[in-house]
Structure formats: C-alpha cells, structure tokens
Design a protein around this motif. Structure first.
Motif, mmCIF file in Angstrom:
data_model
loop_
_atom_site.group_PDB
_atom_site.id
_atom_site.type_symbol
_atom_site.label_atom_id
_atom_site.label_comp_id
_atom_site.label_asym_id
_atom_site.label_seq_id
_atom_site.Cartn_x
_atom_site.Cartn_y
_atom_site.Cartn_z
ATOM 1 N N ASN A 1 47.432 14.060 50.473
ATOM 2 C CA ASN A 1 46.150 14.531 49.946
ATOM 3 C C ASN A 1 46.392 15.604 48.888
ATOM 4 N N ALA A 2 46.398 15.213 47.616
ATOM 5 C CA ALA A 2 46.715 16.147 46.529
ATOM 6 C C ALA A 2 45.751 17.318 46.491
ATOM 7 N N ALA A 3 44.460 17.061 46.688
ATOM 8 C CA ALA A 3 43.461 18.138 46.626
ATOM 9 C C ALA A 3 43.705 19.168 47.728
ATOM 10 N N GLY A 4 43.996 18.704 48.931
ATOM 11 C CA GLY A 4 44.256 19.616 50.037
ATOM 12 C C GLY A 4 45.530 20.416 49.845
ATOM 13 N N ILE A 5 46.571 19.764 49.307
ATOM 14 C CA ILE A 5 47.832 20.462 49.040
ATOM 15 C C ILE A 5 47.609 21.569 48.014
ATOM 16 N N LYS A 6 46.839 21.267 46.963
ATOM 17 C CA LYS A 6 46.604 22.254 45.908
ATOM 18 C C LYS A 6 45.786 23.440 46.412
ATOM 19 N N GLN A 7 44.914 23.203 47.369
ATOM 20 C CA GLN A 7 44.152 24.318 47.941
ATOM 21 C C GLN A 7 45.085 25.304 48.639
ATOM 22 N N VAL A 8 46.069 24.779 49.351
ATOM 23 C CA VAL A 8 47.049 25.652 50.001
ATOM 24 C C VAL A 8 47.865 26.393 48.950
ATOM 25 N N LEU A 9 48.292 25.674 47.902
ATOM 26 C CA LEU A 9 49.058 26.306 46.824
ATOM 27 C C LEU A 9 48.254 27.411 46.150
ATOM 28 N N ASP A 10 46.966 27.192 45.956
ATOM 29 C CA ASP A 10 46.101 28.217 45.334
ATOM 30 C C ASP A 10 46.146 29.508 46.145
ATOM 31 N N ARG A 11 46.047 29.385 47.465
ATOM 32 C CA ARG A 11 46.044 30.574 48.323
ATOM 33 C C ARG A 11 47.393 31.295 48.247
ATOM 34 N N MET B 1 50.847 35.769 45.862
ATOM 35 C CA MET B 1 51.998 36.160 45.048
ATOM 36 C C MET B 1 51.566 37.076 43.910
ATOM 37 N N GLU B 2 50.446 36.739 43.280
ATOM 38 C CA GLU B 2 49.966 37.542 42.150
ATOM 39 C C GLU B 2 49.562 38.934 42.593
ATOM 40 N N LEU B 3 48.978 39.053 43.793
ATOM 41 C CA LEU B 3 48.621 40.369 44.324
ATOM 42 C C LEU B 3 49.868 41.149 44.733
#
Length: 533
Positions: free
Chosen positions: A331-341, A346-348
C-alpha cells in the motif's frame, strides 16, 4: 548572461507601467518580478538574486531606505536605482549616502531615460565583473592568505591541545589569535560532479581577493570540500559574528556568479587562542550541517539548531509495526504516511547528519525486507548504477532524501502492484497470509494444496499465475527476508538464524540467501552493520 531586474513600488499602476515600458529581452535584461513593499521584495530577492533593483522610497511595512540598508548589508554587489517623488529629497539624500546608483523622479519618468540608466548600470556591472573574473582566473594560485599562520591552520585544528607549542608561533600570528577571531567553515557542494581542480584554486583566489577588498583574515583548505577562514575581531561598533555573516554572504554570491560554485557556510562563536581551534572547528562544522535540514547556499550560526527529541525517538516502534503491515499490503499511500511522520520528526530533531543517514539506512533495510518477498528482482532495475544503500550514503539534503524514498515506494509498488495481497484471489491471498505467519514450519506444496483444497499441479500453476513467482521461491523469499532482519537485529549465529526461519540444512540456507540477496548471510550482516555504525 542577461542581468536580472526587480521592481519595488507600492503603486500597482507604476509597477504595471514600468514593466510594459521596456523590451527587457532586447536589451539583455530579465524582469524577475515586482513587489509592493520592502518585505515582499526581500522574499523575491532571496529566490531570484537580482542584479539591479528599482525601488520606491515611501512604502508600507518596510520603506525604501530600510530595504536599501538591508540589501547593501546582505547583497553588497546588487545595484540599486531609486524611484523618487518630488517631496522625497531627504530620503533620496539618505539613499545616495547608502550607495545607490542614481534616482529618477516618478512624476517625470520617461521610458528612454529609465532605459538609458539601466543600460549604464548594466555596462558598469558587466565591466566590473569582467575585471573581477580576470583577477580570479589569472591571480597566482594561493593555498592560504599571506599570513604565515594560515599555513599551519590545518595542523592546529586537528592537533588538539597545542598550548605547549604556542611559544613556537610567530609573534604576528600569536597576536592575531590572542586578539580573538570568528571561525568560518565553508563547504563546496559538488552537485553530483567532481569540481575541476582549477575551480578550487579559483575559489581560493576569490577568497584572497575578497579579503584584500574588505577585511583581514587567514584561511586554508582542510580537504577537497572544506575551507576554514578566521576573521579577526577588530572593528569598533560591529559585532564580529555580523561581520562574518556579511563576508560569508559576499563570498557565497561571488562564488556562484564567477565560478558557478554552490557553497554553504557554518560560523562558530568568537574565540581566542590557538588552543580553541579544535573546539570552534567542531562547532562550525555542526552549524554547517544545518544545510542538510534547511537547504544549501545559506550561512548558519552555531547554536541556532535545536535537537528537540532524542535520535531513538525519530523512528518509533509503532512506525515500524505499521510500516511492515503496509509493506505487506503493498500500500504505497499507507507507506508514505508513515514516511511523512518519520521525516517530520527528523526535521524537528536536526541531529548530526551521520546519525540521520543511519536512520535512513535503517528505513531502507526495513523497506527492502518488507518488499523483497514479492519479487526477487524488485530492486534490480533501481540498482543498475549502484546499490541502494550507497545511494542513501550520498544524501546531502533531508528534503531530497524524503523524495528519494517516496520515489522508491512508487517504483517498487508500481512494479509489484499485481503482486499486492489485496489483488490476489481470495484463496491465494489466504495462503500467503498463512505462509507469512508459519514460515518456520515445513510448508510443502502438498501441504499447501491440501489447505486450499486443490491439486498440487493446479496450485503450482495458479500460484505462479497470481504472484509471478513459484510457490517454493515465494516461501524462500519470506524466510530470507525474516533472516535478514535477524542478522541485523540480533547477535544470533548464522546457523541459529537458519533454523529459526525454517531451514534445517545450513548450507542450503546460505545458497538460497545469496541467490536472493546477492551476498552471503555473513557478508550481509557485515555490510549493513558497518554502514549503520
């Protein structure tokens, strides 16, 4: 190359009129945009770096004088022409003292007069740049400034505590360090190519010319990408760090314009004495690494970053659990949601870059293990130029790292879309779930055929038709994926891992693992653990 022009005026009709008065391209000029006040102009300047600015004086929020002061401080090579009203004389006088080129009365503005002024300024800029370019290209190559101390900078920086050796330092150099200095670290971004050695020498020449022009200091190259520069504390009424920022922006702009080099700069707090060099170097390097999170071609000060959360809290256990589930589903959309988090944390966090790369390698490892069972050659096309882990080691900006992972997911899920669990026949899907839950058991084709109530021959045909992979091969890929996790996450010996994932024959396990992963189990453990450590 056409010179870029920016217009700043709070009157819409004035902006519209000036934009349409001149055939910009015909006269080797590029109109990069317009702004209605100084604050809006600064945003455009940051993005477009205009060569010439046409600005009004009386404007809301930030007036023309404030804008000119800001531009002259941060972009000293930018030329400014003032657009004045009749009652702006005092403002114009202040603007002229700040170094603007000229002014035009808006009430009597004529197209030919404005064009003539722009062409004169353009000629002046071009002539000045030609002279500067010749100086950079022809100046005898230097390795540092004329100050003898520069030749020993590298030694002093990496030697550690050199207090005992300060008696050997020349009196002139000793005075420089005792009076105090600001440490500036410059890195050259390679932009996926090796910068010609002549570019490096031209840049060293440029630093020397810039120091001759505006300030004193000593400098030396530390390695192929890094140059250290020490600026003295000497100007009354000017904060040393502010002077370093100004100089850094000047050298960054000049390097881009004359040598086409992209730089980022880190500045440490002011310091004194040779013995402080190792410490301020490490602080400047830490400041410099902020470009990984906030972008290249900027000046960063030590202390402006905040490590809000520990590195261990960037990738949470719940993220890994959800990620493995979504990888199982393709599920590409679900994987990307995890990557977003994860990338948001990392940015913080803004931790050391090498630790961030380690986290990215861990992510890659999880994704590879999660997707490998779907197709043996899933990553082969993506690794034609170099292995994926080596691509991760070359990340130089967090935003690009995130884009890389998103593209990886799109590519892999695109290739394996037909293999996704939700796209299989119900009986094959249930069998795959059973295999993933019971891979440690002796699951034969006969046993599987009995489970789904088919003949062995028909199940073999149907399984390969649905998954594009043979039954035994698919089971091997599940087991090898689990074995790869254990190789990195445990200290179990390889033979114990083989047994744990369902292989009684250790040698057979080794052959299957190498066929699937490209390396032996021991080589896999060494390769990835050395990359992560």
């Amino acid at each position: 190359m056409p010179l870029k022009v920016l217009l700043v005026d709070d009157e819409f009709l004035v902006r519209l009129g000036i934009k349409s008065l001149i055939d910009w391209e015909q006269h080797q000029l590029t109109y990069v945009g317009d702004a209605q006040d100084g604050l809006e102009a600064l945003e455009i300047i940051e993005k477009t770096r205009p060569d010439i600015i046409l600005t009004d004086i009386v404007m809301p929020r930030m007036n023309g004088i404030e804008l000119i002061e800001k531009v002259k401080s941060e972009y000293p090579d930018t030329h400014i022409i003032v657009l004045s009203s009749h009652n702006d004389y005092e403002y114009v006088r202040k603007a002229m003292k700040l170094g603007v080129e000229d002014y035009i009365l808006k009430a009597s503005l004529k197209p030919e007069e404005l064009l003539q002024m722009l062409l004169e300024v353009s000629k002046k800029i071009s002539s000045s740049r030609e002279v500067r370019q010749r100086q950079i290209d022809t100046k005898p190559a230097v390795e540092g400034s004329e100050n003898g101390g520069s030749r020993q900078l590298k030694q002093w920086i990496f030697q550690g505590n050199v207090i005992a050796e300060e008696t050997q330092v020349a009196e002139k150099d000793k005075a420089f360090f005792l009076n105090g200095y600001v440490f500036v670290l410059i890195t050259i971004h390679r932009n996926q190519r090796r910068t010609d050695s002549s570019d490096k020498m031209k840049f060293m020449n440029l630093i020397s010319l810039q120091l001759d022009k505006s300030t004193e200091g000593i400098f030396q190259d530390v390695n192929e990408e890094e140059i250290v520069l020490l600026l003295p504390k000497k100007k009354e009424g000017v904060l040393p760090v502010d002077e370093a920022i100004r100089f850094g922006k000047e050298i960054m702009e000049a390097a881009r314009r004359f040598i086409n080099l992209s730089l980022s700069i880190g500045i440490s707090e002011g310091s004194q004495g040779i013995e402080s060099l190792p410490d301020v170097y490490s602080k400047a390097k830490r400041a410099l690494q902020n470009y990984f999170y906030e972008g290249k071609e900027k000046v960063y000060l030590y202390g402006e970053h905040l490590e809000n959360i520990p590195a261990g809290n960037v990738i949470l256990q719940e993220d890994e659990t959800v990620l493995k589930v979504e990888l199982d589903r393709m599920n590409a959309a679900g994987i990307k949601q995890v990557l977003d988090r994860i990338f948001e944390r990392m940015e913080l966090w803004k931790g050391p870059v090498e630790k961030c790369i380690q986290l990215c390698l861990h992510l890659l490892h999880t994704i590879q293990n999660g997707l490998k069972p779907y197709q043996e050659d899933l990553f082969k096309e993506l690794e034609q130029e170099e292995p994926l882990y080596k691509q991760v080691l070359k990340f130089d900006e967090l935003s690009k790292a995130k884009q890389w992972f998103e593209q990886l997911i799109d590519d892999c899920c695109g290739q394996g879309k037909a293999l996704g669990g939700g796209n299989f026949r119900e009986d094959i899907q249930q069998l795959i779930l059973y295999m993933k839950s019971n891979y440690t058991e002796d699951i034969s084709l006969r046993h599987a055929a009995e489970r789904v109530r088919m003949s062995e021959n028909y199940l073999s045909y149907l399984f390969k038709k649905e998954t594009q992979v043979g039954f035994s091969e698919y089971l091997n890929q599940i087991r090898v994926g689990k074995a790869a996790e254990l190789l990195l996450e445990s200290k179990l010996p390889v033979y114990a891992i083989a047994e744990k994932v369902g292989y009684e024959n250790f040698n057979y396990f080794g052959r299957i693992f190498k066929k699937t992963m490209g390396v032996s189990p021991q080589q896999y453990r060494v390769k990835f653990k050395s990359s992560l450590s």
